[in-house]
Design an enzyme around this catalytic site. Structure first.
Site, PDB file in Angstrom:
ATOM      1  N   GLY A  10       0.940  -1.166   0.064  1.00 57.67           N
ATOM      2  CA  GLY A  10       0.267   0.015  -0.187  1.00 57.67           C
ATOM      3  C   GLY A  10       1.087   1.201   0.042  1.00 57.67           C
ATOM      4  N   SER A  11       0.793   2.188  -1.030  1.00 57.97           N
ATOM      5  CA  SER A  11       1.597   3.259  -1.240  1.00 57.97           C
ATOM      6  C   SER A  11       0.967   4.545  -1.503  1.00 57.97           C
ATOM      7  CB  SER A  11       2.563   2.929  -2.669  1.00 57.97           C
ATOM      8  OG  SER A  11       3.310   1.778  -2.208  1.00 57.97           O
ATOM      9  N   GLY A  12       0.070   4.461  -0.601  1.00 55.47           N
ATOM     10  CA  GLY A  12      -0.937   5.805  -0.520  1.00 55.47           C
ATOM     11  C   GLY A  12      -0.529   6.729   0.511  1.00 55.47           C
ATOM     12  N   ARG A  89     -14.960   3.298  11.154  1.00 59.42           N
ATOM     13  CA  ARG A  89     -13.916   2.436  10.632  1.00 59.42           C
ATOM     14  C   ARG A  89     -14.535   0.937  10.259  1.00 59.42           C
ATOM     15  NH1 ARG A  89     -11.847   5.001  15.217  1.00 59.42           N
ATOM     16  NH2 ARG A  89      -9.961   5.975  14.935  1.00 59.42           N
ATOM     17  N   ILE A 119      -1.895  -2.202   9.305  1.00 61.30           N
ATOM     18  CA  ILE A 119      -2.406  -0.746   9.521  1.00 61.30           C
ATOM     19  C   ILE A 119      -3.909  -0.491   9.251  1.00 61.30           C
ATOM     20  CG2 ILE A 119      -2.326   1.784   9.265  1.00 61.30           C
ATOM     21  CD1 ILE A 119       0.726   1.517   9.357  1.00 61.30           C
ATOM     22  N   HIS A 176      -8.946  -0.379  18.646  1.00 61.69           N
ATOM     23  CA  HIS A 176      -8.782   0.837  18.020  1.00 61.69           C
ATOM     24  C   HIS A 176      -9.799   1.955  18.149  1.00 61.69           C
ATOM     25  CE1 HIS A 176      -6.651   3.947  15.919  1.00 61.69           C
ATOM     26  NE2 HIS A 176      -7.046   3.864  14.638  1.00 61.69           N
TER      27      HIS A 176
HETATM   28  O1  TXD Z   1      -4.495   3.627  13.488  1.00 60.58           O
HETATM   29  C1  TXD Z   1      -4.656   2.816  12.459  1.00 60.58           C
HETATM   30  N1  TXD Z   1      -4.458   1.570  12.274  1.00 60.58           N
HETATM   31  C2  TXD Z   1      -5.512   3.782  11.245  1.00 60.58           C
HETATM   32  C3  TXD Z   1      -5.484   2.990  10.055  1.00 60.58           C
HETATM   33  C4  TXD Z   1      -4.840   5.185  11.204  1.00 60.58           C
HETATM   34  C5  TXD Z   1      -5.091   5.793  10.053  1.00 60.58           C
HETATM   35  C6  TXD Z   1      -5.650   5.206   8.807  1.00 60.58           C
HETATM   36  N2  TXD Z   1      -5.853   3.716   8.892  1.00 60.58           N
HETATM   37  C7  TXD Z   1      -6.370   2.895   7.704  1.00 60.58           C
HETATM   38  O2  TXD Z   1      -5.139   2.687   7.068  1.00 60.58           O
HETATM   39  C8  TXD Z   1      -7.160   3.464   6.764  1.00 60.58           C
HETATM   40  O3  TXD Z   1      -8.434   3.480   7.275  1.00 60.58           O
HETATM   41  C9  TXD Z   1      -7.051   2.422   5.500  1.00 60.58           C
HETATM   42  O4  TXD Z   1      -7.780   1.672   5.713  1.00 60.58           O
HETATM   43  C10 TXD Z   1      -5.439   2.342   5.539  1.00 60.58           C
HETATM   44  C11 TXD Z   1      -4.676   3.148   4.735  1.00 60.58           C
HETATM   45  O5  TXD Z   1      -4.848   4.492   4.867  1.00 60.58           O
HETATM   46  P1  TXD Z   1      -4.294   5.642   3.638  1.00 60.58           P
HETATM   47  O6  TXD Z   1      -4.722   6.747   4.032  1.00 60.58           O
HETATM   48  O7  TXD Z   1      -3.086   5.272   3.444  1.00 60.58           O
HETATM   49  O8  TXD Z   1      -5.028   5.104   2.608  1.00 60.58           O
HETATM   50  P2  TXD Z   1      -4.796   5.659   0.986  1.00 60.58           P
HETATM   51  O9  TXD Z   1      -4.181   6.751   0.677  1.00 60.58           O
HETATM   52  O10 TXD Z   1      -5.941   5.401   0.217  1.00 60.58           O
HETATM   53  O11 TXD Z   1      -3.913   4.408   0.581  1.00 60.58           O
HETATM   54  C12 TXD Z   1      -4.462   3.087   0.376  1.00 60.58           C
HETATM   55  C13 TXD Z   1      -3.595   2.473  -0.769  1.00 60.58           C
HETATM   56  C14 TXD Z   1      -3.768   3.073  -2.218  1.00 60.58           C
HETATM   57  O12 TXD Z   1      -2.619   3.446  -2.808  1.00 60.58           O
HETATM   58  C15 TXD Z   1      -4.443   2.113  -2.795  1.00 60.58           C
HETATM   59  O13 TXD Z   1      -4.092   1.862  -4.315  1.00 60.58           O
HETATM   60  C16 TXD Z   1      -3.852   0.639  -2.188  1.00 60.58           C
HETATM   61  O14 TXD Z   1      -3.998   1.198  -1.091  1.00 60.58           O
HETATM   62  N3  TXD Z   1      -4.842  -0.302  -2.432  1.00 60.58           N
HETATM   63  C17 TXD Z   1      -4.378  -1.690  -2.732  1.00 60.58           C
HETATM   64  N4  TXD Z   1      -2.814  -2.154  -2.656  1.00 60.58           N
HETATM   65  C18 TXD Z   1      -2.567  -3.452  -2.606  1.00 60.58           C
HETATM   66  N5  TXD Z   1      -3.631  -4.298  -2.870  1.00 60.58           N
HETATM   67  C19 TXD Z   1      -4.889  -3.843  -2.901  1.00 60.58           C
HETATM   68  N6  TXD Z   1      -5.977  -4.746  -3.107  1.00 60.58           N
HETATM   69  C20 TXD Z   1      -5.304  -2.645  -2.831  1.00 60.58           C
HETATM   70  N7  TXD Z   1      -6.225  -2.009  -2.552  1.00 60.58           N
HETATM   71  C21 TXD Z   1      -5.967  -0.593  -2.563  1.00 60.58           C
END
Ligand code: TXD
Length: 319
Positions: A10-12, A89, A119, A176
Site C-alpha cells: 500500500g503506497s498511499g 472504521r 495498519i 482501536h
Molecule cells: O491506526 C490505524 N490503524 C489507522 C489505520 C490510522 C489511520 C488510517 N488507517 C487505515 O489505513 C485507513 O482506514 C486505511 O484502511 C489504511 C490506509 O490509509 P491511507 O490513508 O494510506 O489510504 P490511501 O491513501 O487510500 O492508501 C491506500 C492504498 C492506495 O494507494 C490503494 O491503491 C492501495 O492502498 N490498495 C491496494 N494495494 C494493494 N492491494 C490492494 N488490493 C489494494 N487496494 C487498494
C-alpha cells in the site's frame, strides 16, 4: 551486513509517509507496492531524490508485482480504503477484508519470514484476518493502533499540562479508537499518575475525561477536517516505531494489537495490549490486573472486536 528490506504493501498517504520516515531513519532499503500503477514507482523515485539533501543512503523502488517484496524483513500493510466523513472504521470491513486476503497470499508467497505490521482498518479485525490469510506465525503479525492512540493521548496531555511530550506516558488497551481503554492510573507525567495529578489540582476529573474522549475521537476529528481521507503522519510514525523496535531488537514496550493466547482470558483474537517487540516479533504480552471499571471497558472493547471478527467470517467462511 546487508541492509534490511522493508516492504510497504500500500503506497498511499500512509505508505508514502512510511517510506519517507524509514528512509530518513536509514532503517533499510524500501520496496513500495501498490495495485495503482505508477504511484509506488513515482513516490519511491521522489523520496530517493531527497537522499542527497537529507544525507540518507537507502535504495527505494516501486512495484505492482508481489515478487518485488521477496525476502522482506518487515512488511507494513496499509492496502485498502480509508474512511470518508460520516463513515465508521467498521464500514471499511467488506472492502478491506478482500484486500487482506490478497495481501496475505502475497506475503505468504514472497516474504514468509517477515515481521508484518498491519495498519488497514478496521484494524483489530484486519490484522486477525491477515494473520489467518497469510499463515505467518502469530508472533510475527501485529496491528498498529495503540501506539497512535497513546500518541494522541500524550499529545493532548502535554498540551494541557504544558510539559514535554517526552515526559508524558500513556497506557491504552483495547480496540482501536472508539472503544479504546485508556488507563489513567498507569498514564503519567514523569511517573506521576494522572489520577494523582488530578488530586494535585493539575486538572479536573471532568477535563481529563474530555481529553480521553477527544483521543477516542482522534481519527474522526481528522477525517472531518481533511474530508478526503484520514490521518497519515502520526499513523506512519507509530508503525515505524514498531518496525524499528523489531529491526534493532530494542524490546520496546508498546501498545499493539497482538494475538492473545490466554492473556486477559482471551484466545485466538487480536486486541490492543502492552507488548514487548524485539527480534522475535511480539516477544511478550504484558498482562496487568484491571480494576472493575477498566475490566468492563476492556470487555466492551473485546466484544466490539469479536463482532467484527464474526462479520469477517460471514464474508470469508474459511477464516
Ligand atoms: O491506526 C490505524 N490503524 C489507522 C489505520 C490510522 C489511520 C488510517 N488507517 C487505515 O489505513 C485507513 O482506514 C486505511 O484502511 C489504511 C490506509 O490509509 P491511507 O490513508 O494510506 O489510504 P490511501 O491513501 O487510500 O492508501 C491506500 C492504498 C492506495 O494507494 C490503494 O491503491 C492501495 O492502498 N490498495 C491496494 N494495494 C494493494 N492491494 C490492494 N488490493 C489494494 N487496494 C487498494
Amino acid at each position: 551486513m546487508a541492509r534490511s528490506k522493508i516492504a510497504l504493501i500500500g503506497s498511499g498517504m500512509i505508505g508514502g509517509t512510511l517510506a519517507h520516515l524509514a528512509s530518513l531513519k536509514e532503517l533499510g532499503d524500501v520496496v513500495m507496492f501498490d495495485i495503482a500503477e505508477g504511484t509506488p514507482q513515482g513516490k519511491a523515485l521522489d523520496i530517493s531524490q531527497s537522499g542527497p539533501v537529507e544525507g540518507f543512503d537507502a535504495h527505494l523502488s516501486g512495484a505492482n508485482d508481489y515478487a518485488a517484496i521477496e525476502g522482506a524483513d518487515v512488511c507494513i500493510v496499509t492496502a485498502g480504503v480509508p474512511r470518508k466523513p460520516g463513515m465508521s472504521r467498521d464500514d471499511l470491513l467488506g472492502i478491506n477484508l478482500k484486500v487482506m486476503e490478497q495481501v496475505g497470499a502475497g506475503i505468504a508467497k514472497y516474504a514468509p519470514n517477515a515481521f508484518v505490521i498491519c495498519i488497514t482498518n478496521p484494524l483489530d479485525a484486519m490484522v486477525w484476518a491477515l494473520q489467518k490469510f497469510s499463515g505467518l506465525p502469530k508472533a510475527k503479525v501485529v496491528g498498529m493502533a495503540g501506539v497512535l492512540d497513546s500518541a494522541r493521548f500524550r499529545a493532548f496531555l502535554a498540551e494541557e499540562f504544558k510539559v514535554s511530550v517526552e515526559d508524558v506516558t500513556a497506557f491504552v488497551l483495547g480496540g482501536h479508537g472508539d472503544t479504546m481503554v485508556p488507563l489513567t492510573r498507569y498514564s503519567t507525567v514523569a511517573g506521576i499518575p494522572l489520577t494523582d495529578l488530578v488530586k494535585m489540582g493539575w486538572c479536573s476529573k471532568e477535563r481529563l475525561e474530555e481529553i480521553v474522549q477527544r483521543t477516542r475521537d482522534g481519527g474522526a476529528e481528522i477525517v472531518g477536517l481533511l474530508k478526503t481521507g484520514s490521518a497519515y503522519y502520526a499513523p506512519a510514525a507509530s508503525a515505524i516505531q514498531m518496525a524499528e523496535s523489531y529491526l534493532k531488537d530494542k524490546k520496546r514496550v508498546l501498545p499493539c494489537a497482538a494475538n492473545l493466547k490466554g492473556e486477559y482470558g482471551l484466545k485466538d483474537m487480536y486486541v490492543g495490549v502492552p507488548c514487548v517487540i524485539g527480534a522475535d516479533g511480539i516477544e511478550r504480552v504484558i498482562e496487568i490486573d484491571l480494576a472493575s471499571d477498566e475490566k468492563a471497558q476492556f470487555e466492551k472493547s473485546v466484544s466490539a472486536v469479536k463482532g467484527l471478527m464474526e462479520a469477517c467470517v460471514e464474508i470469508a467462511p474459511k477464516l
